[in-house]
Motif scaffolding. Structure first.
Motif, PDB file in Angstrom:
ATOM      1  N   LYS A 171     -26.113 -11.669 -44.669  1.00 32.95           N
ATOM      2  CA  LYS A 171     -24.962 -12.463 -44.253  1.00 32.95           C
ATOM      3  C   LYS A 171     -24.628 -13.456 -45.361  1.00 32.95           C
ATOM      4  CE  LYS A 171     -24.374 -10.848 -40.034  1.00 32.95           C
ATOM      5  NZ  LYS A 171     -23.149 -10.129 -39.624  1.00 32.95           N
ATOM      6  N   PRO A 172     -23.362 -13.501 -45.813  1.00 32.45           N
ATOM      7  CA  PRO A 172     -22.998 -14.494 -46.823  1.00 32.45           C
ATOM      8  C   PRO A 172     -23.037 -15.900 -46.239  1.00 32.45           C
ATOM      9  CG  PRO A 172     -21.037 -13.407 -45.981  1.00 32.45           C
ATOM     10  CD  PRO A 172     -22.212 -12.692 -45.372  1.00 32.45           C
ATOM     11  N   THR A 191     -19.626 -19.090 -49.453  1.00 30.21           N
ATOM     12  CA  THR A 191     -19.281 -17.789 -50.028  1.00 30.21           C
ATOM     13  C   THR A 191     -18.176 -17.132 -49.219  1.00 30.21           C
ATOM     14  OG1 THR A 191     -21.527 -17.451 -50.874  1.00 30.21           O
ATOM     15  CG2 THR A 191     -20.152 -15.500 -50.604  1.00 30.21           C
ATOM     16  N   ARG A 192     -18.352 -17.105 -47.922  1.00 34.91           N
ATOM     17  CA  ARG A 192     -17.363 -16.446 -47.061  1.00 34.91           C
ATOM     18  C   ARG A 192     -16.006 -17.122 -47.181  1.00 34.91           C
ATOM     19  NH1 ARG A 192     -17.942 -12.389 -42.396  1.00 34.91           N
ATOM     20  NH2 ARG A 192     -15.746 -12.156 -41.878  1.00 34.91           N
ATOM     21  N   ASN A 202     -21.498  -7.457 -44.241  1.00 34.27           N
ATOM     22  CA  ASN A 202     -22.955  -7.360 -44.101  1.00 34.27           C
ATOM     23  C   ASN A 202     -23.646  -6.992 -45.411  1.00 34.27           C
ATOM     24  OD1 ASN A 202     -23.104  -7.979 -41.322  1.00 34.27           O
ATOM     25  ND2 ASN A 202     -22.464  -5.891 -40.811  1.00 34.27           N
ATOM     26  N   ARG A 203     -22.870  -6.649 -46.420  1.00 37.25           N
ATOM     27  CA  ARG A 203     -23.443  -6.283 -47.717  1.00 37.25           C
ATOM     28  C   ARG A 203     -23.289  -7.399 -48.757  1.00 37.25           C
ATOM     29  NH1 ARG A 203     -20.904  -0.469 -48.996  1.00 37.25           N
ATOM     30  NH2 ARG A 203     -21.976  -0.877 -50.986  1.00 37.25           N
ATOM     31  N   VAL A 204     -22.735  -8.536 -48.384  1.00 41.40           N
ATOM     32  CA  VAL A 204     -22.495  -9.630 -49.323  1.00 41.40           C
ATOM     33  C   VAL A 204     -23.710 -10.558 -49.368  1.00 41.40           C
ATOM     34  CG1 VAL A 204     -21.040 -11.617 -49.876  1.00 41.40           C
ATOM     35  CG2 VAL A 204     -20.002  -9.522 -48.976  1.00 41.40           C
ATOM     36  N   GLU A 205     -24.195 -10.816 -50.569  1.00 41.68           N
ATOM     37  CA  GLU A 205     -25.357 -11.690 -50.745  1.00 41.68           C
ATOM     38  C   GLU A 205     -25.075 -12.673 -51.878  1.00 41.68           C
ATOM     39  OE1 GLU A 205     -29.797 -10.511 -50.649  1.00 41.68           O
ATOM     40  OE2 GLU A 205     -29.279 -10.477 -52.779  1.00 41.68           O
ATOM     41  N   THR A 206     -25.481 -13.940 -51.689  1.00 41.12           N
ATOM     42  CA  THR A 206     -25.321 -14.968 -52.717  1.00 41.12           C
ATOM     43  C   THR A 206     -26.679 -15.338 -53.278  1.00 41.12           C
ATOM     44  OG1 THR A 206     -23.438 -15.850 -51.470  1.00 41.12           O
ATOM     45  CG2 THR A 206     -24.327 -17.230 -53.235  1.00 41.12           C
ATOM     46  N   LYS A 220     -24.023 -16.840 -57.751  1.00 38.92           N
ATOM     47  CA  LYS A 220     -23.482 -15.513 -58.026  1.00 38.92           C
ATOM     48  C   LYS A 220     -23.446 -14.693 -56.738  1.00 38.92           C
ATOM     49  CE  LYS A 220     -24.724 -15.413 -62.890  1.00 38.92           C
ATOM     50  NZ  LYS A 220     -23.330 -15.649 -63.284  1.00 38.92           N
ATOM     51  N   VAL A 221     -22.374 -13.927 -56.588  1.00 34.48           N
ATOM     52  CA  VAL A 221     -22.133 -13.184 -55.355  1.00 34.48           C
ATOM     53  C   VAL A 221     -22.232 -11.687 -55.647  1.00 34.48           C
ATOM     54  CG1 VAL A 221     -20.573 -12.822 -53.412  1.00 34.48           C
ATOM     55  CG2 VAL A 221     -20.590 -15.029 -54.601  1.00 34.48           C
ATOM     56  N   TYR A 222     -22.991 -10.978 -54.787  1.00 35.32           N
ATOM     57  CA  TYR A 222     -23.221  -9.553 -54.985  1.00 35.32           C
ATOM     58  C   TYR A 222     -22.848  -8.777 -53.723  1.00 35.32           C
ATOM     59  CZ  TYR A 222     -25.935 -11.140 -58.989  1.00 35.32           C
ATOM     60  OH  TYR A 222     -26.323 -11.738 -60.163  1.00 35.32           O
TER      61      TYR A 222
END
Length: 469
Positions: free
Chosen positions: A321-322, A326-327, A350-354, A358-360
């Motif tokens: 969860k971002p 980030t969101r 559900n695939r966003v990670e900080t 940096k955001v992936y």
């Protein structure tokens, strides 16, 4: 090479062995060194169809008969200078070297490993076949070569790649029977590349094959241990040496009885393996040699294995969860560019990670990557700055045609694209931009090349310095 150069560069022991191997074909083999090498490119079918590519490509190409998405191009053409190359629409690759990845039947949703992947020619084809689904692990033991691998993975716009810099032994310990498909293009003596790279011919010694074969035997056992039941492993080299080809295949068949050697596709010019070049097992005829006197390319060897059992398409889904910042800022950016899809698929929060700032965007499937040395897990989206999100170049290249609304699309022949790739600021006519200001994707005939920020009639160049032409 001229006849004199052959005499000077090719080791007498190499020539004697090839004469013994080829018999009546030896003279044709030697004459192939006088023929100019061929040049090829392979289309990224995750971004563009071959039909569309043939309509748009601004230089002459001819289909490669045995590669569905491969093309020959003339020696005097420089495809790497074309904006379509910077958009990740194709990869420059020698035609025979395209063959292994083309012969491994990858299906979207699978876990796929390219064990010795750098610089990424075969990885990019495997990733294109996955088309954003499943997991692509691309590994190389060399740190410097892994950086080149990452660049090509990013150029092709993959959202589901894990780019690792690990020993195969550590990967084997972490991923027993994990992968549905594995490509092992093993380090080899490079005899098939002598016409292309004369330094390989100068450095060749009779002992080199035996030394490399020991490494290859270890690698192929490690690869087999990472293959899940029902999965397929393709072993390849760019050499003619029996110790490194049929000899290594024989070694695997003797030491892993659950590995079955299966037939490869047959094309005119493909030469079957020779049992006598290995342990005499008649199944070795299922291997394939590509010789330069029978194909329009350099030399290669391939063997395809299947592990006994059933491969179920089961993987662990990424779930993260971002954070709130980030969101907030990423949502504002996605709204600004009018993001409709990412790589043709719905954007999955559900695939966003900080990680730090940096955001992936993580792969849809994951594995146990803890403690492994890696350069990238998923897609690098960009950076969180003060009260804003700033997108990365890999994010731009992961976007497909029609994924976003805020685009400035110019013909591939427009000199503004070349100026952008050099890092220059552009003047944009009002009718060329989707909006009057803000973030835009600069595209070549609709295919994204990079981001820029429009202020009035000026597009501020956001193409990274390290990527510039």
């Amino acid at each position: 090479m001229s006849e004199q150069n052959i005499t000077e560069l090719l080791h007498p022991a190499f020539l004697a062995r090839m004469k013994e191997m080829l018999g009546e074909e030896y003279d044709s083999f030697i004459k192939s060194y006088e023929v100019p090498r061929t040049y090829g490119l392979r289309v990224n079918t995750a971004k563009i169809s071959c039909e569309e590519f043939e309509k748009l490509v601004p230089f002459p190409v001819t289909p490669i008969p045995w590669i569905p998405n491969g093309y020959f191009y003339p020696e005097d053409v420089r495809p790497s200078y074309c904006p379509f190359y910077q958009a990740g629409l194709y990869y420059l690759q020698e035609p025979s070297a395209m063959t292994p990845a083309s012969c491994l039947p990858v299906t979207p949703g699978e876990n796929v490993l390219d064990l010795c992947a750098a610089p990424g020619g075969k990885t990019t084809e495997l990733g294109a076949r996955l088309n954003g689904e499943g997991l692509l692990v691309a590994n190389d033991i060399s740190a410097s070569r892994t950086r080149a691998l990452l660049r090509n993975v990013e150029l092709f716009g993959f959202t589901n790649a894990f780019v690792a810099n690990e020993t195969p032994a550590r990967l084997r310990d972490r991923f027993p029977e994990f992968f549905h498909k594995i490509l092992l293009d093993a380090p080899c003596s490079g005899e098939g590349m002598f016409r292309k790279e004369e330094a390989l011919a100068r450095d060749w010694t009779p002992e080199k094959s035996q030394e490399l074969a020991a490494i290859q035997r270890e690698l192929i056992l490690q690869a087999a241990d990472m293959l899940r039941p029902g999965g397929q492993l393709l072993y390849s080299t760019c050499t003619f040496a029996p110790d490194e080809d049929e000899g290594v295949v024989s070694w695997l068949l003797e030491n892993r009885p659950d590995m079955e050697l299966i037939e490869l596709p047959s094309y005119e010019g493909f030469t079957p393996g020779v049992p006598e070049w290995g342990n005499g097992d008649p199944r070795l005829t299922r291997c394939v040699h590509l010789f330069p006197h029978t194909m329009q390319g350099e030399g290669h060897f391939m063997a395809l294995f299947r592990k006994e059992g059933r491969a179920d398409l089961i993987g662990t889904m990424s779930s993260t969860k971002p954070n709130a910042d980030t969101r907030k800022w990423l949502e504002l950016f996605l709204k600004e560019i009018g993001l409709k899809t990412l790589g043709g698929k719905p954007f999955d929060w559900n695939r966003v990670e900080t990680r730090k700032d940096k955001v992936y965007y993580l792969p849809p499937l994951t594995g146990d990557f803890r403690g492994l040395t890696f350069l990238r897990n998923g897609l690098y989206l960009g950076d969180l700055k003060k009260n804003r999100f700033e997108p990365s170049e890999p994010f731009a290249l992961a976007l497909h045609k029609d994924d976003a609304e805020a685009v400035i699309s110019l013909p591939v022949s427009d000199e503004c694209l070349t100026r952008y790739l050099k890092g220059e600021t552009l003047n944009i006519e009002p009718e060329e931009a989707a909006h009057t200001k803000g973030w835009h994707l600069l595209c070549a005939d609709g295919y994204p090349i990079g981001f820029g920020k429009l202020v009035g009639a000026t597009l501020k160049n956001k193409y990274p310095a390290g990527w510039r032409v």
